[in-house]
Scaffold this motif. Structure first.
Motif, PDB file in Angstrom:
ATOM      1  N   SER A 299       0.804  -1.209   0.000  1.00 52.06           N
ATOM      2  CA  SER A 299       0.000   0.000   0.000  1.00 52.06           C
ATOM      3  C   SER A 299       0.845   1.270   0.000  1.00 52.06           C
ATOM      4  CB  SER A 299      -0.925   0.009   1.215  1.00 52.06           C
ATOM      5  OG  SER A 299      -0.162   0.113   2.396  1.00 52.06           O
ATOM      6  N   ASP A 300       2.160   1.171   0.143  1.00 48.05           N
ATOM      7  CA  ASP A 300       3.025   2.350   0.189  1.00 48.05           C
ATOM      8  C   ASP A 300       3.570   2.652  -1.195  1.00 48.05           C
ATOM      9  OD1 ASP A 300       4.493   4.473   1.144  1.00 48.05           O
ATOM     10  OD2 ASP A 300       6.205   3.219   1.706  1.00 48.05           O
ATOM     11  N   ASN A 301       2.715   3.130  -2.111  1.00 48.52           N
ATOM     12  CA  ASN A 301       3.171   3.490  -3.446  1.00 48.52           C
ATOM     13  C   ASN A 301       3.186   4.995  -3.627  1.00 48.52           C
ATOM     14  OD1 ASN A 301       0.469   3.983  -3.504  1.00 48.52           O
ATOM     15  ND2 ASN A 301       0.050   2.809  -5.364  1.00 48.52           N
ATOM     16  N   SER A 302       3.112   5.753  -2.531  1.00 52.13           N
ATOM     17  CA  SER A 302       3.113   7.203  -2.643  1.00 52.13           C
ATOM     18  C   SER A 302       4.518   7.799  -2.614  1.00 52.13           C
ATOM     19  CB  SER A 302       2.285   7.801  -1.504  1.00 52.13           C
ATOM     20  OG  SER A 302       2.887   7.484  -0.272  1.00 52.13           O
ATOM     21  N   ALA A 303       5.539   6.976  -2.436  1.00 48.87           N
ATOM     22  CA  ALA A 303       6.911   7.472  -2.359  1.00 48.87           C
ATOM     23  C   ALA A 303       7.406   7.836  -3.756  1.00 48.87           C
ATOM     24  CB  ALA A 303       7.821   6.425  -1.743  1.00 48.87           C
ATOM     25  N   LEU A 304       8.101   8.946  -3.858  1.00 42.63           N
ATOM     26  CA  LEU A 304       8.662   9.412  -5.116  1.00 42.63           C
ATOM     27  C   LEU A 304       9.931   8.627  -5.416  1.00 42.63           C
ATOM     28  CD1 LEU A 304       8.584  11.566  -7.395  1.00 42.63           C
ATOM     29  CD2 LEU A 304      10.043  12.940  -5.939  1.00 42.63           C
ATOM     30  N   ILE A 305      10.039   8.119  -6.624  1.00 43.03           N
ATOM     31  CA  ILE A 305      11.211   7.351  -7.040  1.00 43.03           C
ATOM     32  C   ILE A 305      12.058   8.244  -7.932  1.00 43.03           C
ATOM     33  CG2 ILE A 305      12.011   5.316  -8.271  1.00 43.03           C
ATOM     34  CD1 ILE A 305       9.244   4.080  -7.596  1.00 43.03           C
ATOM     35  N   HIS A 306      13.307   8.457  -7.533  1.00 42.30           N
ATOM     36  CA  HIS A 306      14.222   9.304  -8.296  1.00 42.30           C
ATOM     37  C   HIS A 306      15.104   8.397  -9.150  1.00 42.30           C
ATOM     38  CE1 HIS A 306      16.268  13.093  -9.086  1.00 42.30           C
ATOM     39  NE2 HIS A 306      17.374  12.398  -9.080  1.00 42.30           N
ATOM     40  N   ASP A 307      14.856   8.379 -10.466  1.00 47.47           N
ATOM     41  CA  ASP A 307      15.628   7.544 -11.380  1.00 47.47           C
ATOM     42  C   ASP A 307      16.974   8.188 -11.659  1.00 47.47           C
ATOM     43  OD1 ASP A 307      13.564   5.720 -11.612  1.00 47.47           O
ATOM     44  OD2 ASP A 307      12.640   6.812 -13.253  1.00 47.47           O
ATOM     45  N   LYS A 308      17.987   7.375 -11.819  1.00 49.40           N
ATOM     46  CA  LYS A 308      19.326   7.873 -12.103  1.00 49.40           C
ATOM     47  C   LYS A 308      19.568   7.808 -13.615  1.00 49.40           C
ATOM     48  CE  LYS A 308      21.339   6.837  -7.698  1.00 49.40           C
ATOM     49  NZ  LYS A 308      20.798   7.929  -7.010  1.00 49.40           N
ATOM     50  N   PRO A 309      20.062   8.910 -14.208  1.00 48.58           N
ATOM     51  CA  PRO A 309      20.327   8.891 -15.645  1.00 48.58           C
ATOM     52  C   PRO A 309      21.558   8.040 -15.954  1.00 48.58           C
ATOM     53  CG  PRO A 309      21.069  10.956 -14.718  1.00 48.58           C
ATOM     54  CD  PRO A 309      20.391  10.196 -13.608  1.00 48.58           C
ATOM     55  N   GLY A 310      21.594   7.533 -17.154  1.00 45.06           N
ATOM     56  CA  GLY A 310      22.718   6.727 -17.595  1.00 45.06           C
ATOM     57  C   GLY A 310      22.670   6.587 -19.103  1.00 45.06           C
ATOM     58  N   PHE A 311      23.538   5.734 -19.630  1.00 46.25           N
ATOM     59  CA  PHE A 311      23.568   5.542 -21.080  1.00 46.25           C
ATOM     60  C   PHE A 311      22.260   4.934 -21.559  1.00 46.25           C
ATOM     61  CE2 PHE A 311      24.607   2.932 -24.810  1.00 46.25           C
ATOM     62  CZ  PHE A 311      24.965   3.944 -25.667  1.00 46.25           C
ATOM     63  N   PHE A 312      21.758   3.949 -20.829  1.00 46.88           N
ATOM     64  CA  PHE A 312      20.475   3.336 -21.166  1.00 46.88           C
ATOM     65  C   PHE A 312      19.666   3.203 -19.883  1.00 46.88           C
ATOM     66  CE2 PHE A 312      17.741  -0.412 -21.575  1.00 46.88           C
ATOM     67  CZ  PHE A 312      16.951   0.015 -22.609  1.00 46.88           C
ATOM     68  N   VAL A 313      18.573   3.918 -19.813  1.00 48.15           N
ATOM     69  CA  VAL A 313      17.706   3.871 -18.646  1.00 48.15           C
ATOM     70  C   VAL A 313      16.365   3.305 -19.093  1.00 48.15           C
ATOM     71  CG1 VAL A 313      16.572   5.201 -16.839  1.00 48.15           C
ATOM     72  CG2 VAL A 313      18.830   5.876 -17.628  1.00 48.15           C
ATOM     73  N   PRO A 314      16.011   2.073 -18.674  1.00 45.82           N
ATOM     74  CA  PRO A 314      14.702   1.545 -19.056  1.00 45.82           C
ATOM     75  C   PRO A 314      13.600   2.266 -18.274  1.00 45.82           C
ATOM     76  CG  PRO A 314      15.823   0.010 -17.614  1.00 45.82           C
ATOM     77  CD  PRO A 314      16.787   1.128 -17.891  1.00 45.82           C
ATOM     78  N   LEU A 315      12.691   2.874 -18.990  1.00 42.51           N
ATOM     79  CA  LEU A 315      11.613   3.635 -18.357  1.00 42.51           C
ATOM     80  C   LEU A 315      10.287   2.920 -18.591  1.00 42.51           C
ATOM     81  CD1 LEU A 315      12.541   7.260 -19.460  1.00 42.51           C
ATOM     82  CD2 LEU A 315      13.100   6.118 -17.320  1.00 42.51           C
ATOM     83  N   ASP A 316       9.465   2.875 -17.574  1.00 47.32           N
ATOM     84  CA  ASP A 316       8.117   2.330 -17.663  1.00 47.32           C
ATOM     85  C   ASP A 316       7.155   3.508 -17.538  1.00 47.32           C
ATOM     86  OD1 ASP A 316       5.857   0.769 -17.618  1.00 47.32           O
ATOM     87  OD2 ASP A 316       6.065   0.235 -15.508  1.00 47.32           O
ATOM     88  N   VAL A 317       6.941   4.213 -18.646  1.00 44.53           N
ATOM     89  CA  VAL A 317       6.151   5.442 -18.628  1.00 44.53           C
ATOM     90  C   VAL A 317       4.718   5.122 -19.044  1.00 44.53           C
ATOM     91  CG1 VAL A 317       5.900   7.760 -19.568  1.00 44.53           C
ATOM     92  CG2 VAL A 317       8.169   6.833 -19.152  1.00 44.53           C
ATOM     93  N   ASP A 318       3.780   5.395 -18.155  1.00 41.95           N
ATOM     94  CA  ASP A 318       2.369   5.266 -18.490  1.00 41.95           C
ATOM     95  C   ASP A 318       1.774   6.632 -18.815  1.00 41.95           C
ATOM     96  OD1 ASP A 318      -0.129   3.948 -18.804  1.00 41.95           O
ATOM     97  OD2 ASP A 318      -0.710   4.601 -16.804  1.00 41.95           O
ATOM     98  N   ARG A 319       2.139   7.665 -18.025  1.00 42.88           N
ATOM     99  CA  ARG A 319       1.623   9.016 -18.251  1.00 42.88           C
ATOM    100  C   ARG A 319       2.674  10.023 -17.814  1.00 42.88           C
ATOM    101  NH1 ARG A 319      -1.562  12.903 -15.438  1.00 42.88           N
ATOM    102  NH2 ARG A 319      -1.526  11.635 -13.564  1.00 42.88           N
ATOM    103  N   VAL A 320       2.944  11.007 -18.659  1.00 40.29           N
ATOM    104  CA  VAL A 320       3.881  12.075 -18.324  1.00 40.29           C
ATOM    105  C   VAL A 320       3.143  13.128 -17.513  1.00 40.29           C
ATOM    106  CG1 VAL A 320       5.336  13.909 -19.260  1.00 40.29           C
ATOM    107  CG2 VAL A 320       5.310  11.669 -20.342  1.00 40.29           C
ATOM    108  N   VAL A 321       3.674  13.444 -16.324  1.00 44.55           N
ATOM    109  CA  VAL A 321       3.070  14.455 -15.460  1.00 44.55           C
ATOM    110  C   VAL A 321       3.567  15.838 -15.862  1.00 44.55           C
ATOM    111  CG1 VAL A 321       2.831  15.253 -13.089  1.00 44.55           C
ATOM    112  CG2 VAL A 321       2.845  12.805 -13.575  1.00 44.55           C
ATOM    113  N   SER A 322       4.887  16.004 -15.998  1.00 50.70           N
ATOM    114  CA  SER A 322       5.456  17.280 -16.438  1.00 50.70           C
ATOM    115  C   SER A 322       6.846  17.042 -16.998  1.00 50.70           C
ATOM    116  CB  SER A 322       5.518  18.292 -15.288  1.00 50.70           C
ATOM    117  OG  SER A 322       6.451  17.871 -14.328  1.00 50.70           O
TER     118      SER A 322
END
Length: 84
Positions: free
Chosen positions: A21-44
């Motif tokens: 139930s704790d999915n309200s935490a913000l996850i800070h992704d680290k940039p790199g040469f290849f970063v796999p992103l699971d994007v469902d909706r862009v907020v900003s």
């Protein structure tokens, strides 16, 4: 013995339900040469139209599980006029 196993199972089920139930935490992704992103909706995202050169940019998005991510990276601005 059955009561002990039932108690342990109940404790594990309760702990996993509380952890899920704790999915309200913000996850800070680290940039790199290849970063796999699971994007469902862009907020900003950073507006690069008024900036020139390589500038820091940020992408805030939600993944398919509904968790919020933020990604800081470098991008080339689109506001460079009369430059090749």
């Amino acid at each position: 013995m059955k009561a002990l196993l039932l108690g342990i199972f109940g404790l594990l089920a309760t702990g996993s339900a509380l952890a899920a139930s704790d999915n309200s935490a913000l996850i800070h992704d680290k940039p790199g040469f290849f970063v796999p992103l699971d994007v469902d909706r862009v907020v900003s995202q950073t507006d690069l139209n008024a900036q020139c050169g390589i500038v820091p940019a940020r992408l805030d998005y939600l993944d398919h599980a509904g968790r919020e991510h933020e990604l800081d990276y470098l991008a080339f601005g689109n506001g460079c006029y009369n430059q090749n």
